[in-house]
Design a protein around this motif. Structure first.
Motif, PDB file in Angstrom:
ATOM      1  N   ASN A 138       0.799  -1.129   0.060  1.00 27.88           N
ATOM      2  CA  ASN A 138      -0.057  -0.094   0.132  1.00 27.88           C
ATOM      3  C   ASN A 138       0.834   1.374   0.021  1.00 27.88           C
ATOM      4  O   ASN A 138       0.400   2.519  -0.698  1.00 27.88           O
ATOM      5  CB  ASN A 138      -1.047  -0.057   1.331  1.00 27.88           C
ATOM      6  N   ARG A 154       0.324   4.108  -3.069  1.00 25.00           N
ATOM      7  CA  ARG A 154      -0.155   5.462  -2.783  1.00 25.00           C
ATOM      8  C   ARG A 154       0.925   6.367  -3.687  1.00 25.00           C
ATOM      9  O   ARG A 154       0.549   7.367  -3.959  1.00 25.00           O
ATOM     10  CB  ARG A 154       0.063   5.772  -1.199  1.00 25.00           C
ATOM     11  N   ASP A 162      -9.211  -8.236  -3.320  1.00 25.83           N
ATOM     12  CA  ASP A 162      -8.694  -6.817  -3.717  1.00 25.83           C
ATOM     13  C   ASP A 162      -7.667  -6.829  -4.752  1.00 25.83           C
ATOM     14  O   ASP A 162      -7.443  -5.853  -5.365  1.00 25.83           O
ATOM     15  CB  ASP A 162      -7.999  -6.117  -2.373  1.00 25.83           C
ATOM     16  N   THR A 169      -6.665  -4.604   1.360  1.00 19.72           N
ATOM     17  CA  THR A 169      -6.519  -5.149   2.859  1.00 19.72           C
ATOM     18  C   THR A 169      -6.728  -6.774   2.822  1.00 19.72           C
ATOM     19  O   THR A 169      -6.712  -7.124   3.894  1.00 19.72           O
ATOM     20  CB  THR A 169      -8.171  -4.685   3.473  1.00 19.72           C
ATOM     21  N   TYR A 225      -2.449   4.973  -6.967  1.00 24.20           N
ATOM     22  CA  TYR A 225      -3.647   4.098  -6.655  1.00 24.20           C
ATOM     23  C   TYR A 225      -4.485   4.268  -5.412  1.00 24.20           C
ATOM     24  O   TYR A 225      -3.848   4.852  -4.378  1.00 24.20           O
ATOM     25  CB  TYR A 225      -3.241   2.700  -6.658  1.00 24.20           C
ATOM     26  N   GLU A 226      -5.822   4.746  -5.785  1.00 21.58           N
ATOM     27  CA  GLU A 226      -6.715   5.175  -4.635  1.00 21.58           C
ATOM     28  C   GLU A 226      -7.227   4.393  -3.450  1.00 21.58           C
ATOM     29  O   GLU A 226      -7.571   4.568  -2.371  1.00 21.58           O
ATOM     30  CB  GLU A 226      -7.774   6.248  -5.214  1.00 21.58           C
ATOM     31  N   LYS A 227      -7.101   3.059  -3.968  1.00 16.09           N
ATOM     32  CA  LYS A 227      -7.897   2.000  -3.080  1.00 16.09           C
ATOM     33  C   LYS A 227      -6.615   1.492  -2.063  1.00 16.09           C
ATOM     34  O   LYS A 227      -5.556   1.597  -2.239  1.00 16.09           O
ATOM     35  CB  LYS A 227      -8.172   0.858  -3.634  1.00 16.09           C
TER      36      LYS A 227
END
Length: 590
Positions: free
Chosen positions: A183, A187, A201, A196, A191-193
């Motif tokens: 993640n 970022r 995902d 998890t 990538y906005e999501k």
């Protein structure tokens, strides 16, 4: 989303669910076969059987003699098994095969695998689901071994976003660290999501495309993000990863199916090939200078593995972080002293209010007092605050209590007396003498233990053929002591004992670990030869003194009173609060 939601400690090693689709099990088998073919291709013994054809049942047939599992365990954590203890012949008899499987299962426990529902017969029969579940755990441990701050101090860079701190990062399971790392780069790539999980995902392969574009932009295919077909995008992602140097184990369909185990393995491969982290010397120096107590690290490892071996629901990844809520300690206490925990007043994680953690830990301390533990300076808040020395002291008493209870339950002629350290020593010395050998020890601090000869003679007394004396050294130099120590640990596991000590514990004569080793061998003897357990022991002299008087245990006469005290403890907890007083937001287990 808060990273604390991703830092739970209940992420046990992945086990294939019985409800998994056959296609998932088949895909995982193909991946594991490819992994074995690559990593064990040069093994002196297994190379004659490799490569395995993933389209056949050769994997399950090869695993039936136990050698493959032992070799995989040593790949995951080098040196876990002394390969001199493995029975390696083209054709093994049932006895030798069973010894290999026993060695493999006990060694798997010693590296953190969950093997509660897997037995040697399952492995002898090559049962696909259980065998793949075990192989999955072993390979995962291998791939995630370096994904922590100690091995990869550059990981401190993922804290640059301001989310979390070093203590939190230290407490994360390797899979969670991997997600945190992924993640962090996503970022950076826009990538906005937030990812998890390793399944849903990642199904459209978009996150993979962003990740690889950040790590190796010069090798990317511009059409990866433009295509609308997930299979095509997954294919381009795998092509990109291969150009980076990653081995091609997966198929595009594996990504689109969202097979968690395979996604973990793929991301770990990407991490090892190119983690994209800074080489800022200041950051690395800061991470490398973090205090590291060797003995505490050994204790943490031992108790963590022991707790997980009990089959508790919560998987312990980082001992000192995971016990802070008190919940996992209550689970262990419930296993070791059934009925001791008042679950009506236990709060299950995630816990929103700090005082709930203190309540859990206070109950842990109260139960410890009931079990006659020495907890003079221990309070519930000490556990919540992560006081390592006090936590280790408590866990040692809990582990010792568990061993003594097992021994008492197995011993038919203890005459209602306490089983002390000196009693265990007397038993071990007698067993060695009964074979005509001369090694004897005075206590668990006896320096002669460091040579390893006493334990080898004790193990030979249990089953003469289990020790190959041609492999034993005199135990005089440090190298000879190490060779004997590693052999002792593997032979003990091969015999059928679950032990979690290291070679250094024997070489340095760690008193606590010497007790656990001897008690484990004694338990095996009582289970397999109960008629020999008490023959020839002088009870009066054996009970006269204790090698470790400060570590008290509960004798048989006290057991009935202890059982009577547990309902009193629960009544005391009931009087402290009623369910109606609990705040909303914390789950109270009824």
């Amino acid at each position: 989303m808060s990273w604390k939601k991703l830092s739970g400690s209940e992420d046990a090693p992945p086990v294939l669910k019985s409800s998994s689709a056959n296609v998932i099990i088949g895909s995982e088998k193909v991946y594991y076969v490819r992994h074995i073919n690559i990593y064990l291709a040069d093994d002196p013994f297994l190379s004659q059987f490799l490569p395995i054809d993933p389209a056949t049942d050769d994997l399950f047939n090869l695993a039936k003699d136990g050698v493959l599992l032992c070799k995989l365990i040593n790949l995951a954590v080098p040196g876990t098994i002394d390969e001199r203890a493995i029975n390696t012949k083209k054709v093994l008899n049932p006895w030798e095969r069973n010894e290999n499987h026993t060695l493999a299962l006990n060694s798997a426990k010693a590296i953190g695998c969950t093997v509660v529902n897997i037995g040697t017969q399952d492995l002898v029969e090559g049962r696909p689901t259980l065998l793949l579940a075990l192989i999955a755990q072993i390979i995962k441990i291998q791939l995630l071994a370096d994904i922590n701050l100690k091995k990869t101090p550059q990981l401190i860079e993922v804290l640059d976003d301001g989310n979390g701190d070093i203590e939190e990062l230290l407490g994360l399971a390797p899979e969670r660290v991997l997600l945190r790392w992924m993640n962090y780069h996503l970022r950076r790539g826009g990538y906005e999501k937030m990812i998890t999980n390793f399944s849903s995902d990642l199904k459209d392969a978009t996150a993979y495309a962003y990740l690889l574009n950040v790590l190796a932009p010069g090798l990317c295919d511009g059409s990866t993000l433009d295509t609308e077909d997930p299979i095509e995008r997954a294919t381009l992602v795998l092509d990109h990863a291969e150009r980076m140097g990653c081995k091609r184990y997966l198929n595009p369909e594996d990504i689109v199916e969202g097979i968690s185990n395979l996604n973990v393995a793929f991301i770990a491969q990407i991490f090892h090939q190119r983690n994209g982290l800074s080489v800022d010397s200041n950051k690395i120096s800061f991470a490398e200078k973090m205090t590291y107590d060797v003995q505490l690290a050994r204790d943490e490892r031992c108790f963590r593995l022991w707790m997980n071996s009990l089959g508790i629901e919560t998987y312990v990844n980082n001992l000192f972080e995971d016990v802070k809520t008190g919940w996992v300690l209550l689970e262990v206490l419930d296993k070791v002293a059934p009925g001791s925990v008042n679950w009506k007043h236990a709060t299950k994680p995630p816990i929103r209010f700090p005082f709930r953690k203190v309540e859990n830990c206070n109950q842990v301390v109260m139960i410890g007092e009931t079990l006659r533990f020495s907890i003079v300076n221990l309070e519930g808040n000490d556990i919540v605050q992560g006081n390592k020395k006090l936590i280790v002291a408590f866990l040692w008493q809990l582990m010792r209590y568990n061993m003594i209870q097992v021994l008492k339950n197995l011993r038919a002629r203890s005459q209602g007396k306490e089983i002390s350290d000196s009693y265990i020593i007397a038993w071990a010395n007698r067993k060695v003498r009964s074979t005509g050998r001369s090694c004897q020890i005075e206590n668990f601090k006896d320096k002669s233990i460091s040579s390893g000869l006493f334990f080898l003679e004790l193990l030979s007394a249990m089953r003469p053929r289990v020790v190959n004396w041609n492999l034993v050294t005199k135990g005089e130099s440090d190298e000879e002591k190490r060779l004997n120590a590693t052999y002792i640990i593997s032979v003990t596991r091969k015999l059928g004992c679950s032990v979690f000590l290291l070679a250094e514990d024997i070489m340095e004569v760690n008193q606590k670990m010497m007790l656990t080793l001897t008690a484990s061998i004694m338990c095996w003897c009582l289970q397999n030869s109960p008629e020999e357990a008490d023959f020839g022991i002088d009870y009066n002299s054996a009970y006269a003194s204790d090698a470790s008087p400060a570590l008290s245990t509960v004798g048989e006469d006290e057991s009935s009173s202890l059982c009577a005290e547990i309902p009193s403890l629960n009544a005391a907890l009931d009087s402290m609060a009623s369910p109606s007083e609990f705040e909303d937001g914390d789950a109270i287990v009824e």
